[in-house]
Design an enzyme around this catalytic site. Structure first.
Site, PDB file in Angstrom:
ATOM      1  N   GLY A 222       0.810  -1.215   0.000  1.00  8.91           N
ATOM      2  CA  GLY A 222       0.000   0.000   0.000  1.00  8.91           C
ATOM      3  C   GLY A 222       0.842   1.262   0.000  1.00  8.91           C
ATOM      4  N   LYS A 223       2.146   1.103   0.282  1.00  7.22           N
ATOM      5  CA  LYS A 223       3.062   2.262   0.284  1.00  7.22           C
ATOM      6  C   LYS A 223       2.497   3.407   1.121  1.00  7.22           C
ATOM      7  CE  LYS A 223       4.977   1.020  -4.255  1.00  7.22           C
ATOM      8  NZ  LYS A 223       4.158  -0.173  -4.574  1.00  7.22           N
ATOM      9  N   ARG A 224       1.897   3.055   2.268  1.00  7.49           N
ATOM     10  CA  ARG A 224       1.331   4.066   3.140  1.00  7.49           C
ATOM     11  C   ARG A 224       2.442   4.825   3.850  1.00  7.49           C
ATOM     12  NH1 ARG A 224      -2.603   2.661   0.167  1.00  7.49           N
ATOM     13  NH2 ARG A 224      -4.447   1.667   1.048  1.00  7.49           N
TER      14      ARG A 224
END
Lengths: 298, 298
Positions: A94-96
């Protein structure tokens, strides 16, 4: 990895306009889903069923599930459970990245969940979560804290696989080094306290397979990090160029491929399932042989 | 902004352990939600009802909804619709960023939706979406393309409000300038083709209110960008220090506050609704007066 003799990560990155024509099968959530989500679930489940024996993990590209709305979360949870039943690890890509309290909420969502005064919230239970470090150390640390509570790990973006990575990540810093090298140092520092008996840390890094020239330097800066290596196949990366990733052992590199597996049938006469399995096995053999030739063991 | 005489953005950042004790009210999704999601919906709807006349937009912190699982999307959609009925713009604060096809999927999810061979996927319909530019220009452009199709805009992280922002964003580059200044130049370039008749672009920037010393330089580099200014209140930022944001006019700055509004009652004797409205009105008056004193009009 030792058990399955594979470093291959099946990327689940379903393009709704290019799904395999399969039924949702026996996965239970299928009945209550909208038609697009049901088709995505069927496609991804068939992909897992076709390739699981050749893989060690699945990687959920969260964007493709977020676009399904509320159904997206149900589909992800169902696929994560199915992957686990097939013996695969689950990576939530999700590359949050956000300020402290928000980062912790994302981490709770994707890993172990959260107890609240109003009831329990279940997390996705991912074994690894990708994290964007633009906002600095305090945007990454909550993910590491949550991962350590859940017995999982994180993968921090260091040098990504897209052409635009050069715009910011490759910039040279005053005093030497590049932005991505500075990120690599941060990953190494954050991961020091999480190095296990095999010499690998619970803080890994995303290092694109599309610029293999960076790998030896990345490995030098992050001796204990597992590298997630996306970009093999559709984005141009080749397994044969990834040897440096395996310096700390066979578990030092996770080779991720999405479209090259799901769309393998477009390059030949086989049906999607057969072509996907053949491509996953080809990647598995190439990576395993490469890490063996480097004289390493898990 | 001209109509509502407000630059205040109500941040919806619901901490499940600190919700207002209110019923979900008349919002329809409430009935089918789990207890935590229902409590979050009730809290956020009451916050909107209490403060809407003093605000111009709501900002959904996506982390707090993602942790609700599938319910989170339903709650967000319901709140976005409720905010629109109250005359407010909707900002989706997800700080997403990924390679081209994934960025486009996120953009479709949060803005205009997507037609697929299996049916239509509705988007959240946000008027503005925050974007993380670590991965470079090609990770941002799909959000701009989607926004232009939907008649909305994007807000690119440039210099964030958290302490860790100094770790990477403030690093000095070889040849001069900092990482965040380079991001500011990127924002300006990407936004040039989207400048409207009021002189503001559909590509804005997130510039934290916690380091107001950066604002004049940020405005110099991004003459046409609307600034989203988070960090007022709980994070230490003060409205009175944000004058530089309003150089291109009153719409040049969106002042975002979350906890300082939702938790205003903890600092006095008033009930949550009354305290929140008073704090939103105080912020509204402070920002409006500041932008007036700067001799600007919308």
């Amino acid at each position: 990895m030792a058990e399955r003799e594979s470093q291959i990560v099946l990327g689940l990155d379903p393009d709704p306009s290019g799904l395999w024509p399969v039924a949702p099968g026996s996965l239970r959530a299928g009945a209550s889903l909208g038609p697009v989500a049901a088709a995505v679930l069927g496609h991804c489940a068939a992909l897992i069923d076709s390739t699981a024996p050749a893989c060690v993990a699945v990687k959920l590209q969260l964007a493709r599930f977020e676009v399904l709305g509320a159904d997206g979360w149900l589909v992800m949870a169902e696929l994560a459970a199915h992957a686990r039943r097939c013996g695969l690890l689950v990576i939530a890509d999700g590359k949050r990245g956000d300020i402290d309290v928000s980062a912790r909420a994302y981490a709770d969502a994707l890993t172990g969940g959260l107890d609240t005064p109003h009831g329990r919230l279940e997390g996705l239970g991912a074994d690894l979560v990708t994290v964007n470090p633009l906002m600095g150390r305090d945007a990454v640390e909550p993910f590491i804290a949550a991962a350590r509570e859940a017995g999982s790990g994180v993968l921090v973006l260091v040098r990504t696989s897209n052409p635009g990575a050069a715009d910011l990540e490759d910039l040279s810093l005053e005093g030497g080094g590049s932005v991505w090298e500075r990120l690599a140092v941060m990953v190494d520092e954050l991961g020091r306290s999480g190095v296990g008996e095999k010499g690998l840390s619970d803080v890994g890094a995303v290092v694109g397979a599309t610029e293999p020239g960076h790998l030896p330097r990345a490995r030098e800066l992050m001796a204990h990090a597992t590298f997630l290596l996306p970009g093999v196949g559709a984005q141009g990366g080749r397994v044969e160029e990834l040897a440096a990733a395996f310096a700390p052992g066979r578990a030092g590199g996770l080779v991720s491929a999405s479209r090259s597996i799901a769309e393998a049938h477009r390059r030949g006469a086989a049906d999607p399932q057969t072509a996907a399995r053949a491509e996953a096995e080809r990647l598995r053999d190439a990576a395993w042989e490469l890490s063996e030739r480097a004289g390493m063991s898990v």
